[in-house]
Design an enzyme around this catalytic site. Structure first.
Site, PDB file in Angstrom:
ATOM      1  N   TYR A  28       0.798  -1.232   0.000  1.00  0.00           N
ATOM      2  CA  TYR A  28       0.000   0.000   0.000  1.00  0.00           C
ATOM      3  C   TYR A  28       0.830   1.281   0.000  1.00  0.00           C
ATOM      4  O   TYR A  28       0.253   2.379  -0.012  1.00  0.00           O
ATOM      5  CB  TYR A  28      -0.951  -0.013   1.213  1.00  0.00           C
ATOM      6  CG  TYR A  28      -1.824  -1.255   1.254  1.00  0.00           C
ATOM      7  CD1 TYR A  28      -2.636  -1.594   0.172  1.00  0.00           C
ATOM      8  CD2 TYR A  28      -1.825  -2.104   2.368  1.00  0.00           C
ATOM      9  CE1 TYR A  28      -3.418  -2.741   0.181  1.00  0.00           C
ATOM     10  CE2 TYR A  28      -2.619  -3.251   2.395  1.00  0.00           C
ATOM     11  CZ  TYR A  28      -3.409  -3.559   1.303  1.00  0.00           C
ATOM     12  OH  TYR A  28      -4.185  -4.694   1.305  1.00  0.00           O
ATOM     13  N   ASN A  80     -12.456   3.384  -2.658  1.00  0.00           N
ATOM     14  CA  ASN A  80     -11.633   2.226  -2.343  1.00  0.00           C
ATOM     15  C   ASN A  80     -12.270   1.612  -1.100  1.00  0.00           C
ATOM     16  O   ASN A  80     -12.053   2.099   0.007  1.00  0.00           O
ATOM     17  CB  ASN A  80     -10.183   2.642  -2.071  1.00  0.00           C
ATOM     18  CG  ASN A  80      -9.320   1.426  -1.747  1.00  0.00           C
ATOM     19  OD1 ASN A  80      -9.825   0.323  -1.497  1.00  0.00           O
ATOM     20  ND2 ASN A  80      -8.006   1.627  -1.743  1.00  0.00           N
ATOM     21  N   HIS A  86     -14.643  -7.160  -1.606  1.00  0.00           N
ATOM     22  CA  HIS A  86     -14.668  -8.569  -1.995  1.00  0.00           C
ATOM     23  C   HIS A  86     -15.914  -9.313  -1.546  1.00  0.00           C
ATOM     24  O   HIS A  86     -16.154 -10.423  -1.990  1.00  0.00           O
ATOM     25  CB  HIS A  86     -13.407  -9.257  -1.441  1.00  0.00           C
ATOM     26  CG  HIS A  86     -12.147  -8.488  -1.723  1.00  0.00           C
ATOM     27  ND1 HIS A  86     -11.726  -8.211  -3.010  1.00  0.00           N
ATOM     28  CD2 HIS A  86     -11.238  -7.885  -0.898  1.00  0.00           C
ATOM     29  CE1 HIS A  86     -10.611  -7.492  -2.950  1.00  0.00           C
ATOM     30  NE2 HIS A  86     -10.294  -7.278  -1.686  1.00  0.00           N
ATOM     31  N   HIS A 106      -7.900   0.640  -6.191  1.00  0.00           N
ATOM     32  CA  HIS A 106      -7.136  -0.102  -5.177  1.00  0.00           C
ATOM     33  C   HIS A 106      -5.666   0.247  -5.324  1.00  0.00           C
ATOM     34  O   HIS A 106      -5.150   0.295  -6.448  1.00  0.00           O
ATOM     35  CB  HIS A 106      -7.332  -1.608  -5.342  1.00  0.00           C
ATOM     36  CG  HIS A 106      -8.768  -2.006  -5.274  1.00  0.00           C
ATOM     37  ND1 HIS A 106      -9.431  -2.137  -4.081  1.00  0.00           N
ATOM     38  CD2 HIS A 106      -9.684  -2.234  -6.253  1.00  0.00           C
ATOM     39  CE1 HIS A 106     -10.701  -2.453  -4.327  1.00  0.00           C
ATOM     40  NE2 HIS A 106     -10.870  -2.512  -5.632  1.00  0.00           N
ATOM     41  N   SER A 108      -3.126  -1.595  -4.258  1.00  0.00           N
ATOM     42  CA  SER A 108      -2.390  -2.793  -4.651  1.00  0.00           C
ATOM     43  C   SER A 108      -3.079  -3.450  -5.845  1.00  0.00           C
ATOM     44  O   SER A 108      -4.225  -3.124  -6.175  1.00  0.00           O
ATOM     45  CB  SER A 108      -2.334  -3.768  -3.472  1.00  0.00           C
ATOM     46  OG  SER A 108      -3.635  -4.252  -3.169  1.00  0.00           O
ATOM     47  N   ARG A 117      -8.986 -11.933  -3.167  1.00  0.00           N
ATOM     48  CA  ARG A 117      -8.987 -10.494  -3.492  1.00  0.00           C
ATOM     49  C   ARG A 117      -9.363 -10.234  -4.948  1.00  0.00           C
ATOM     50  O   ARG A 117      -9.611  -9.106  -5.355  1.00  0.00           O
ATOM     51  CB  ARG A 117      -7.621  -9.873  -3.218  1.00  0.00           C
ATOM     52  CG  ARG A 117      -7.289  -9.742  -1.757  1.00  0.00           C
ATOM     53  CD  ARG A 117      -6.017  -8.926  -1.567  1.00  0.00           C
ATOM     54  NE  ARG A 117      -5.386  -9.288  -0.330  1.00  0.00           N
ATOM     55  CZ  ARG A 117      -5.661  -8.723   0.858  1.00  0.00           C
ATOM     56  NH1 ARG A 117      -6.537  -7.747   0.953  1.00  0.00           N
ATOM     57  NH2 ARG A 117      -5.037  -9.134   1.946  1.00  0.00           N
TER      58      ARG A 117
HETATM   59  C1  DQA Z   1      -7.212  -2.595  -1.127  1.00  0.00           C
HETATM   60  C2  DQA Z   1      -7.135  -4.079  -1.501  1.00  0.00           C
HETATM   61  C3  DQA Z   1      -8.052  -4.901  -0.620  1.00  0.00           C
HETATM   62  O1  DQA Z   1      -7.955  -6.283  -0.956  1.00  0.00           O
HETATM   63  C4  DQA Z   1      -7.665  -4.746   0.838  1.00  0.00           C
HETATM   64  O2  DQA Z   1      -8.556  -5.478   1.661  1.00  0.00           O
HETATM   65  C5  DQA Z   1      -7.546  -3.329   1.254  1.00  0.00           C
HETATM   66  C6  DQA Z   1      -6.948  -2.370   0.340  1.00  0.00           C
HETATM   67  C7  DQA Z   1      -6.175  -1.765  -1.926  1.00  0.00           C
HETATM   68  O3  DQA Z   1      -6.277  -0.548  -1.905  1.00  0.00           O
HETATM   69  O4  DQA Z   1      -5.253  -2.342  -2.518  1.00  0.00           O
HETATM   70  O5  DQA Z   1      -7.872  -2.968   2.385  1.00  0.00           O
HETATM   71  O6  DQA Z   1      -8.502  -2.110  -1.456  1.00  0.00           O
END
Ligand code: DQA
Length: 150
Positions: A28, A80, A86, A106, A108, A117
Site C-alpha cells: 500500500y 476504495n 470482496h 485499489h 495494490s 482479493r
Molecule cells: C485494497 C485491496 C483490498 O484487498 C484490501 O482489503 C484493502 C486495500 C487496496 O487498496 O489495494 O484494504 O482495497
C-alpha cells in the site's frame, strides 16, 4: 441536485484504510490516508473538481454516506472500499443507488494477490477501475472521470 454537489468529487475510503502509512507498505506504499487525500484533492482541483473526503471503518456508516450521495448528488465518486470490495453486498446495493459515475480504485494489484482479493462485488458498477498503481491510480481515476464527464 444542489449546485455545489454538481461539482463535487467524493473520495471514499473503507475499512482499514486509515492505517495507510504503516500498514503493509509493500502493498500500500508509505503515504498516510491524509497525505493521499491531499494529493488526490490537489490533482482533482487541477481538473476543476471540488473534493470531499470520507473514511469509515463501519460498513453502516459507509452505506449512510452512499445514501446521502444518492439523495444530494455528486459529480463523481472514487471509492476504495478495502476488504468490503470482496464481499459486501450492502455496500454494493448502496452504491447502486448513486447515479454519479463511480471509479473503483485499489492501491495494490488485487488481481495479483490472494485468490479471494480477485473478486470485486462492485466491479460492474464502476465506470473506471484501477488497481496496483498506488496513488497514481487515483490520479488516473480522476482523469478518466473528468474525461467521462466532459
Ligand atoms: C485494497 C485491496 C483490498 O484487498 C484490501 O482489503 C484493502 C486495500 C487496496 O487498496 O489495494 O484494504 O482495497
Amino acid at each position: 441536485m444542489a449546485d455545489d454537489a454538481l461539482n463535487t468529487l467524493w473520495l471514499l475510503h473503507g475499512v482499514n484504510l486509515d492505517m495507510l502509512g504503516s500498514r503493509a507498505p509493500e502493498h500500500y506504499g508509505r503515504l498516510t490516508l491524509d497525505e493521499l487525500e491531499s494529493q488526490v484533492a490537489a490533482h482533482a482541483a487541477g481538473r476543476g473538481f471540488a473534493v470531499r473526503c470520507f473514511h469509515t471503518n463501519n460498513e453502516g456508516d459507509m452505506v449512510e454516506k452512499l445514501h446521502e450521495l444518492a439523495r444530494v448528488g455528486a459529480a463523481a465518486v472514487i471509492i476504495n472500499p478495502g476488504a468490503w470490495t470482496h464481499y459486501s453486498y450492502a455496500i454494493r446495493d448502496a452504491l447502486e443507488l448513486v447515479t454519479a459515475p463511480i471509479a473503483e480504485v485499489h492501491l495494490s494489484d488485487i488481481e495479483a494477490r490472494e485468490e479471494w482479493r480477485r473478486r470485486s462485488v462492485i466491479a460492474d458498477l464502476a465506470t473506471v477501475r484501477v488497481s496496483g498503481k498506488g496513488v497514481d491510480g487515483y490520479f488516473e481515476a480522476v482523469d478518466a472521470l473528468a474525461a467521462a464527464l466532459s
